[in-house]
Design a protein around this motif. Structure first.
Motif, PDB file in Angstrom:
ATOM      1  N   MET A   1      42.263  49.748  38.390  1.00 21.90           N
ATOM      2  CA  MET A   1      42.411  48.603  39.314  1.00 21.90           C
ATOM      3  C   MET A   1      43.430  47.481  38.991  1.00 21.90           C
ATOM      4  SD  MET A   1      39.413  45.693  39.622  1.00 21.90           S
ATOM      5  CE  MET A   1      39.731  45.129  37.993  1.00 21.90           C
ATOM      6  N   ARG A   2      44.108  47.526  39.962  1.00 21.52           N
ATOM      7  CA  ARG A   2      45.460  46.608  39.774  1.00 21.52           C
ATOM      8  C   ARG A   2      45.556  45.203  40.628  1.00 21.52           C
ATOM      9  NH1 ARG A   2      46.226  47.952  35.687  1.00 21.52           N
ATOM     10  NH2 ARG A   2      47.194  46.220  35.528  1.00 21.52           N
ATOM     11  N   GLU A   3      44.494  45.248  41.595  1.00 21.97           N
ATOM     12  CA  GLU A   3      44.201  43.944  42.479  1.00 21.97           C
ATOM     13  C   GLU A   3      42.915  43.681  42.411  1.00 21.97           C
ATOM     14  OE1 GLU A   3      47.038  42.907  44.303  1.00 21.97           O
ATOM     15  OE2 GLU A   3      48.100  44.127  43.184  1.00 21.97           O
ATOM     16  N   VAL A   4      42.645  42.317  42.450  1.00 21.77           N
ATOM     17  CA  VAL A   4      41.374  41.534  42.540  1.00 21.77           C
ATOM     18  C   VAL A   4      41.289  40.669  43.875  1.00 21.77           C
ATOM     19  CG1 VAL A   4      40.930  41.938  40.176  1.00 21.77           C
ATOM     20  CG2 VAL A   4      41.997  39.812  40.863  1.00 21.77           C
ATOM     21  N   LEU A   5      40.328  40.663  44.319  1.00 16.97           N
ATOM     22  CA  LEU A   5      39.888  39.512  45.702  1.00 16.97           C
ATOM     23  C   LEU A   5      39.110  38.408  44.816  1.00 16.97           C
ATOM     24  CD1 LEU A   5      38.676  41.977  48.240  1.00 16.97           C
ATOM     25  CD2 LEU A   5      40.881  41.130  48.042  1.00 16.97           C
ATOM     26  N   ILE A   6      39.544  37.132  45.364  1.00 17.16           N
ATOM     27  CA  ILE A   6      39.065  36.051  44.850  1.00 17.16           C
ATOM     28  C   ILE A   6      38.397  35.409  45.852  1.00 17.16           C
ATOM     29  CG2 ILE A   6      39.593  33.993  43.319  1.00 17.16           C
ATOM     30  CD1 ILE A   6      40.415  36.557  41.809  1.00 17.16           C
ATOM     31  N   TYR A   7      37.117  35.013  45.878  1.00 17.68           N
ATOM     32  CA  TYR A   7      36.511  34.395  47.025  1.00 17.68           C
ATOM     33  C   TYR A   7      36.065  33.127  46.279  1.00 17.68           C
ATOM     34  CZ  TYR A   7      36.439  38.855  49.357  1.00 17.68           C
ATOM     35  OH  TYR A   7      36.593  39.969  50.028  1.00 17.68           O
ATOM     36  N   CYS A   8      36.326  32.030  47.272  1.00 15.97           N
ATOM     37  CA  CYS A   8      35.673  30.650  46.873  1.00 15.97           C
ATOM     38  C   CYS A   8      34.243  30.700  46.855  1.00 15.97           C
ATOM     39  CB  CYS A   8      35.922  29.584  48.036  1.00 15.97           C
ATOM     40  SG  CYS A   8      35.423  27.802  47.688  1.00 15.97           S
ATOM     41  N   GLU A  34      35.856  34.135  36.231  1.00 20.82           N
ATOM     42  CA  GLU A  34      35.522  33.342  37.384  1.00 20.82           C
ATOM     43  C   GLU A  34      35.399  31.962  37.239  1.00 20.82           C
ATOM     44  OE1 GLU A  34      31.714  35.420  38.509  1.00 20.82           O
ATOM     45  OE2 GLU A  34      32.865  36.897  39.706  1.00 20.82           O
ATOM     46  N   PRO A  35      35.015  31.201  36.168  1.00 19.07           N
ATOM     47  CA  PRO A  35      34.930  29.857  36.227  1.00 19.07           C
ATOM     48  C   PRO A  35      36.085  29.126  36.063  1.00 19.07           C
ATOM     49  CG  PRO A  35      33.424  31.015  34.539  1.00 19.07           C
ATOM     50  CD  PRO A  35      34.365  32.024  35.152  1.00 19.07           C
ATOM     51  N   GLY A  36      37.219  29.974  35.897  1.00 20.75           N
ATOM     52  CA  GLY A  36      38.506  29.350  35.755  1.00 20.75           C
ATOM     53  C   GLY A  36      39.348  29.181  36.985  1.00 20.75           C
ATOM     54  N   PHE A  37      38.736  29.505  38.031  1.00 19.06           N
ATOM     55  CA  PHE A  37      39.586  29.502  39.318  1.00 19.06           C
ATOM     56  C   PHE A  37      39.061  28.159  40.041  1.00 19.06           C
ATOM     57  CE2 PHE A  37      39.717  33.846  38.757  1.00 19.06           C
ATOM     58  CZ  PHE A  37      41.338  34.094  39.086  1.00 19.06           C
ATOM     59  N   VAL A  38      39.962  27.362  40.997  1.00 16.39           N
ATOM     60  CA  VAL A  38      39.904  26.220  41.800  1.00 16.39           C
ATOM     61  C   VAL A  38      40.421  26.856  42.944  1.00 16.39           C
ATOM     62  CG1 VAL A  38      40.270  23.919  42.048  1.00 16.39           C
ATOM     63  CG2 VAL A  38      40.020  24.678  39.735  1.00 16.39           C
ATOM     64  N   CYS A  39      39.611  26.663  44.114  1.00 16.85           N
ATOM     65  CA  CYS A  39      39.839  26.949  45.490  1.00 16.85           C
ATOM     66  C   CYS A  39      40.950  26.034  45.892  1.00 16.85           C
ATOM     67  CB  CYS A  39      38.756  26.556  46.310  1.00 16.85           C
ATOM     68  SG  CYS A  39      39.234  27.265  47.962  1.00 16.85           S
ATOM     69  N   THR A  40      42.222  26.457  46.524  1.00 13.80           N
ATOM     70  CA  THR A  40      43.146  25.609  46.786  1.00 13.80           C
ATOM     71  C   THR A  40      43.008  25.046  48.499  1.00 13.80           C
ATOM     72  OG1 THR A  40      44.239  27.564  47.916  1.00 13.80           O
ATOM     73  CG2 THR A  40      44.869  26.840  45.725  1.00 13.80           C
ATOM     74  N   ALA A  41      41.840  25.596  48.933  1.00 10.89           N
ATOM     75  CA  ALA A  41      41.292  25.032  50.202  1.00 10.89           C
ATOM     76  C   ALA A  41      40.679  23.816  50.005  1.00 10.89           C
ATOM     77  CB  ALA A  41      40.952  25.972  50.966  1.00 10.89           C
ATOM     78  N   CYS A  42      39.494  23.885  49.485  1.00 13.05           N
ATOM     79  CA  CYS A  42      38.407  23.024  49.288  1.00 13.05           C
ATOM     80  C   CYS A  42      38.172  22.280  47.895  1.00 13.05           C
ATOM     81  CB  CYS A  42      37.029  23.545  49.674  1.00 13.05           C
ATOM     82  SG  CYS A  42      36.245  24.489  48.471  1.00 13.05           S
ATOM     83  N   GLY A  43      38.981  22.884  46.954  1.00 11.20           N
ATOM     84  CA  GLY A  43      38.982  22.205  45.569  1.00 11.20           C
ATOM     85  C   GLY A  43      37.715  22.475  44.501  1.00 11.20           C
ATOM     86  N   ARG A  45      35.258  24.444  42.063  1.00  8.19           N
ATOM     87  CA  ARG A  45      35.641  25.106  41.005  1.00  8.19           C
ATOM     88  C   ARG A  45      34.798  26.334  40.977  1.00  8.19           C
ATOM     89  NH1 ARG A  45      38.232  25.279  36.406  1.00  8.19           N
ATOM     90  NH2 ARG A  45      39.149  23.352  36.582  1.00  8.19           N
ATOM     91  N   GLY A  46      35.271  27.445  40.402  1.00  4.90           N
ATOM     92  CA  GLY A  46      34.380  28.790  40.214  1.00  4.90           C
ATOM     93  C   GLY A  46      34.841  29.653  41.619  1.00  4.90           C
ATOM     94  N   ALA A  47      34.697  30.814  41.245  1.00  6.72           N
ATOM     95  CA  ALA A  47      35.064  31.876  42.185  1.00  6.72           C
ATOM     96  C   ALA A  47      34.081  33.126  42.092  1.00  6.72           C
ATOM     97  CB  ALA A  47      36.473  32.108  42.256  1.00  6.72           C
ATOM     98  N   ASP A  48      33.983  33.900  43.063  1.00  7.18           N
ATOM     99  CA  ASP A  48      33.478  35.276  42.909  1.00  7.18           C
ATOM    100  C   ASP A  48      34.761  36.040  42.881  1.00  7.18           C
ATOM    101  OD1 ASP A  48      30.754  34.646  43.248  1.00  7.18           O
ATOM    102  OD2 ASP A  48      30.884  34.468  45.320  1.00  7.18           O
TER     103      ASP A  48
END
Length: 61
Positions: A1-8, A34-43, A45-48
């Motif tokens: 696996m070389r790519e991941v999908l990050i969902y808000c 997952e907890p380290g991501f912050v959505c650039t659209a809505c702000g 924290r957390g992601a799937d």
């Protein structure tokens, strides 16, 4: 696996991106990052985070 999908994590936002997984060691678990991501659209924290597997090839080629 070389790519991941990050969902808000906020289902109302539904922002998502595709990024390279090369920045993490092979032993890293998706649930650990997952907890380290912050959505650039809505702000929010957390992601799937999900693997982005290559599409299966159809037909007998």
């Amino acid at each position: 696996m070389r790519e991941v999908l990050i969902y808000c994590r906020d289902h109302r936002c539904s922002h998502h991106i595709e990024i390279s997984a090369d920045r993490w060691p092979d032993h890293a678990r998706l649930s650990d990052i997952e907890p380290g991501f912050v959505c650039t659209a809505c702000g929010k924290r957390g992601a799937d985070v999900r693997p982005n597997f290559p599409q299966a090839r159809m037909g007998s080629g």
